[in-house]
Design an enzyme around this catalytic site. Structure first.
Site, PDB file in Angstrom:
ATOM      1  N   ASP A  52     -16.140  77.323  70.161  1.00 49.60           N
ATOM      2  CA  ASP A  52     -15.414  77.966  69.128  1.00 49.60           C
ATOM      3  C   ASP A  52     -14.820  77.056  68.075  1.00 49.60           C
ATOM      4  O   ASP A  52     -13.883  76.379  68.828  1.00 49.60           O
ATOM      5  CB  ASP A  52     -14.474  79.092  69.628  1.00 49.60           C
ATOM      6  CG  ASP A  52     -13.918  80.023  68.721  1.00 49.60           C
ATOM      7  OD1 ASP A  52     -14.813  80.619  67.958  1.00 49.60           O
ATOM      8  OD2 ASP A  52     -12.892  79.888  68.598  1.00 49.60           O
ATOM      9  N   GLU A  88     -19.808  75.450  67.009  1.00 54.69           N
ATOM     10  CA  GLU A  88     -19.436  76.230  65.865  1.00 54.69           C
ATOM     11  C   GLU A  88     -18.810  75.365  64.720  1.00 54.69           C
ATOM     12  O   GLU A  88     -17.622  75.115  64.733  1.00 54.69           O
ATOM     13  CB  GLU A  88     -18.264  77.519  66.102  1.00 54.69           C
ATOM     14  CG  GLU A  88     -18.246  78.307  64.819  1.00 54.69           C
ATOM     15  CD  GLU A  88     -17.429  79.460  64.881  1.00 54.69           C
ATOM     16  OE1 GLU A  88     -17.594  80.534  64.606  1.00 54.69           O
ATOM     17  OE2 GLU A  88     -16.199  79.171  65.931  1.00 54.69           O
TER      18      GLU A  88
END
Length: 747
Positions: free
Chosen positions: A387, A423
């Site tokens: 993330d 990401e």
């Protein structure tokens, strides 16, 4: 009452303050005598049960806390009574000790003494019980009463509240770590080791996937054991996916603003324990059984040929900024773990969540890499999706692809062999890094998402961008030895509309989140097909189902690694909520009853059929980029693009407004060889994508491209015809229905 500013101690001097008089807090309970503590060892970090000197069983505790003045490990019995044991040994900034008689199942935490001087970033407060960063199991849930804050949360002058130390004991209000002993060697496990090019990823939520599943026993729904149940795995196998990407399963906490509104953090992007499986997803309780339950889930998925990828949140923690709670790292060594601003009272926030882990610091890098290796070697997982990975790649301030984090991963003998997905952005300056991560990494490709959405709502000015996205995004990834599978292609993800909502809503409808519909992006690139939300108009409903088939088909025919979101193949809806992070209810849970409706059953069948087609045909999952050049005397290229007139596209055609694109994939010119060294040869295909609202004529390319074509997929049809499909002669003209994909096999 004197103000916090008037109480301020000079920098460098300890300043212990309480928001209330001591009498108001009440006397702290008497602490039982400390148990014996032997020196122990500084490694490994965390609480590790073992046999010590003279064959005495116990647990070694080791905690990195560089600037601390004292550390006590706090042991709790079944009634919550606390016994403190001082760790007096200090080796290379690690406090450690072996406590005889501490057995698996023991609940514990730490109290860390040191200076209270927020103006220099020092926030030690021994009144706060702290979770071990290396705890492998956590018992209890985080509530956020005032007692768990290191500062006086309700101080009347809020602008300086974070500088006033709160003396109240937090132990009754916070979860505890659990000593775990597990000598599992994984000798009976067989990892699938699916090559990247052959992978199909399925993003799912452990709780939401099985919470309403009728085939999973009620007591197992929403748990690791539920996901391991044959009824859950059966759907994954029938669909044909090769990996599940689990939304965060590290122990996480719920934010205060959600708890005050009666909501909970459902997605889990608020980690606090990087070694512990989230306890609320365990059917076996929270006394350590969650560790074995997670491992059994991984084994069951592996036995079905499915890899397990974890969505991990190492960029920030649940402790938020200076006004956030003191749960773990903030009270252990705030300056050592977090990025601070030039004013050390404040946190550097590249995540939008209040804080950012200072990954440049060796001890933080060690925490992250130790955690990653633990999940691979001891918990059996096969990869990670990071993330806001750009935040991890920052050196001092800027994103740096030579950063310590990326360098360590690249040379680590364990981590460089697993699947690594970035990401590739964060919320800081220069944080958008799509296409910039080095080899070994794949990336979520949001340019693919946006382009495909725009094409199917007929919002692209031309088809240049679509050509790149369909063929592997070579404009982003054809450098440094990267391959087409560096691109994780997706149309939807957990964050945003579901696939069904993408064709049913043009505006977000997030009122249930309690933020007056201000949360969530407004840039959805969606089209509601003529009505906002649910509609009784059968034409609207049929058009929506066709658009879903178009989006799914485009995704699964594109070069790269496709990622589906759990439930999209069922027609799952969140009723227009594009930020359902706090909806732990039917808005987010998969509705399995949709499979009983013929229209949605047909969509699921199409997804399975497309994935099976992809698995059968290597031309759809290439390991190298297309060259666009002829590799044989007849002039046939590995990739060619065609206009509706059956002619190859020119430079001007790429820049002209268009709603139709023909893509020819040659199966004769696939680079590489199979496992036996033989050339890889496959069928050739012509895909015709037409986003216009009226049918169009399309001339099928003649020799040398083909002599005839057989229809393999026609998204204008609710039910796909069985094979063989309709045969069309090369050079002939066909009618492509409005808003449809035709996939034709060269016969």
């Amino acid at each position: 009452m004197t103000s916090a500013a008037e109480q301020r101690a000079p920098a460098g001097e300890p300043a212990a303050r309480s928001g209330q008089p001591a009498a108001a807090n009440g006397a702290r309970r008497a602490v039982p005598p400390a148990p014996a503590v032997w020196p122990g060892t500084p490694t490994p970090l965390g609480a590790r049960f073992r046999v010590g000197p003279d064959g005495v069983a116990g647990t070694n505790f080791a905690l990195w806390a560089a600037g601390a003045e004292a550390v006590r490990v706090c042991l709790f019995d079944e009634r919550g009574r606390e016994t403190q044991a001082p760790l007096t040994e200090l080796t290379h900034e690690i406090w450690h000790g072996f406590v005889p008689g501490v057995m698996p199942g023991q609940r514990y935490g730490y109290r860390v003494d040191g200076r209270w001087d927020p103006w220099t970033g020092a926030r030690w407060n021994p009144a706060k019980l702290l979770l071990d960063p290396y705890a492998r199991a956590v018992d209890g849930d985080f509530a956020l009463p005032p007692e768990v804050y290191g500062h006086v949360r309700d101080w009347p002058e809020q602008q300086v509240a974070d500088t006033v130390r709160d003396e109240r004991d937090s132990a009754p209000y916070v979860p505890k770590g659990v000593v775990v002993h597990d000598d599992d060697d994984w000798s009976d496990d067989r990892r699938p080791k699916t090559p990247w090019a052959d992978s199909v990823i399925y993003e799912l939520h452990v709780r939401g996937f099985t919470k309403l599943h009728p085939g999973v026993p009620p007591e197992l729904r929403g748990t690791y054991a539920g996901l391991a149940h044959p009824a859950a795995i059966e759907h994954l196998v029938a669909l044909g996916v090769t990996a599940v990407e689990l939304l965060p399963v590290h122990q996480f906490a719920h934010e205060d603003h959600l708890l005050r509104r009666g909501l909970r953090n459902y997605w889990g992007y608020n980690s606090i324990g990087y070694f512990a499986p989230h306890a609320a997803y365990a059917a076996t309780g929270t006394a350590g059984g969650q560790v074995g339950e997670f491992k059994r889930m991984v084994r069951a998925l592996h036995a079905a040929g499915i890899e397990v990828i974890l969505d991990v949140v190492y960029n920030h923690t649940a402790e938020a900024g200076e006004l956030g709670p003191t749960l773990s790292l903030k009270g252990i060594d705030n300056r050592g773990y977090y990025r601070l601003q030039d004013d050390p009272r404040r946190y550097a926030d590249y995540t939008g969540c209040g804080n950012t882990l200072h990954v440049v610091q060796p001890q933080v890098l060690r925490l992250i890499t130790d955690s990653l290796r633990y999940w691979v070697t001891e918990m059996g997982v096969d990869g990670f999706r990071f993330d806001l990975a750009a935040a991890l790649a920052r050196s001092m301030h800027d994103v740096d692809m030579l950063s310590p984090f990326l360098a360590v991963i690249a040379q680590d003998p364990v981590l460089r062999r697993v699947k690594l997905i970035a990401e590739p952005w964060d919320v800081g300056s220069g944080g958008y890094q799509v296409g910039a991560f080095p080899p070994l990494w794949t990336e979520w490709n949001d340019r693919y998402r946006d382009t495909v959405r725009d094409f199917w709502r007929h919002a692209l000015p031309d088809v240049r961008e679509m050509g790149y996205r369909l063929s592997g995004s070579s404009d982003l990834y054809a450098w440094g030895g990267r391959r087409p599978y560096a691109s994780v292609n997706f149309v939807t993800a957990h964050d945003g509309f579901t696939l069904r909502d993408l064709v049913s809503y043009e505006r977000k409808h997030n009122e249930a989140n309690g933020e007056h519909n201000r949360d969530g992006t407004g840039d959805n690139r969606s089209w509601n097909c003529g009505a906002e939300g649910d509609s009784d108009d059968e034409e609207v409903r049929a058009l929506r189902r066709r658009q879903l088939r178009n989006l799914l088909t485009t995704l699964l025919l594109s070069t790269g690694v496709p990622m589906l979101v759990a439930g999209d193949e069922l027609g799952r809806t969140q009723r227009g909520n594009n930020n359902a992070y706090c909806q732990d209810n039917e808005i987010s849970w998969l509705d399995w009853s949709l499979l009983e409706e013929p229209g949605w059953r047909a969509l699921s069948d199409l997804a399975s059929r497309l994935i099976a087609l992809r698995h059968r045909h290597p031309v759809l999952r290439r390991r190298a980029f297309f060259s666009g050049r002829a590799h044989s005397a007849d002039g046939l290229r590995d990739l060619a693009w065609f206009t509706p007139h059956g002619t190859e596209m020119t430079e001007g055609d790429w820049y002209a407004p268009a709603a139709t694109l023909g893509m020819y994939l040659s199966g004769r010119d696939i680079p590489g060889r199979d496992e036996r060294g033989a050339p890889v040869v496959d069928d050739s295909f012509l895909a015709v994508l037409h986003a216009g609202d009226r049918p169009t004529r399309f001339v099928l390319p003649g020799p040398p491209w083909a002599e005839r074509y057989e229809v393999a997929v026609d998204t204008s049809r609710e039910e796909q015809a069985g094979e063989p499909g309709t045969i069309h002669p090369a050079g002939g003209e066909i009618t492509v229905p409005a808003r449809a994909v035709l996939l034709l096999r060269v016969a």
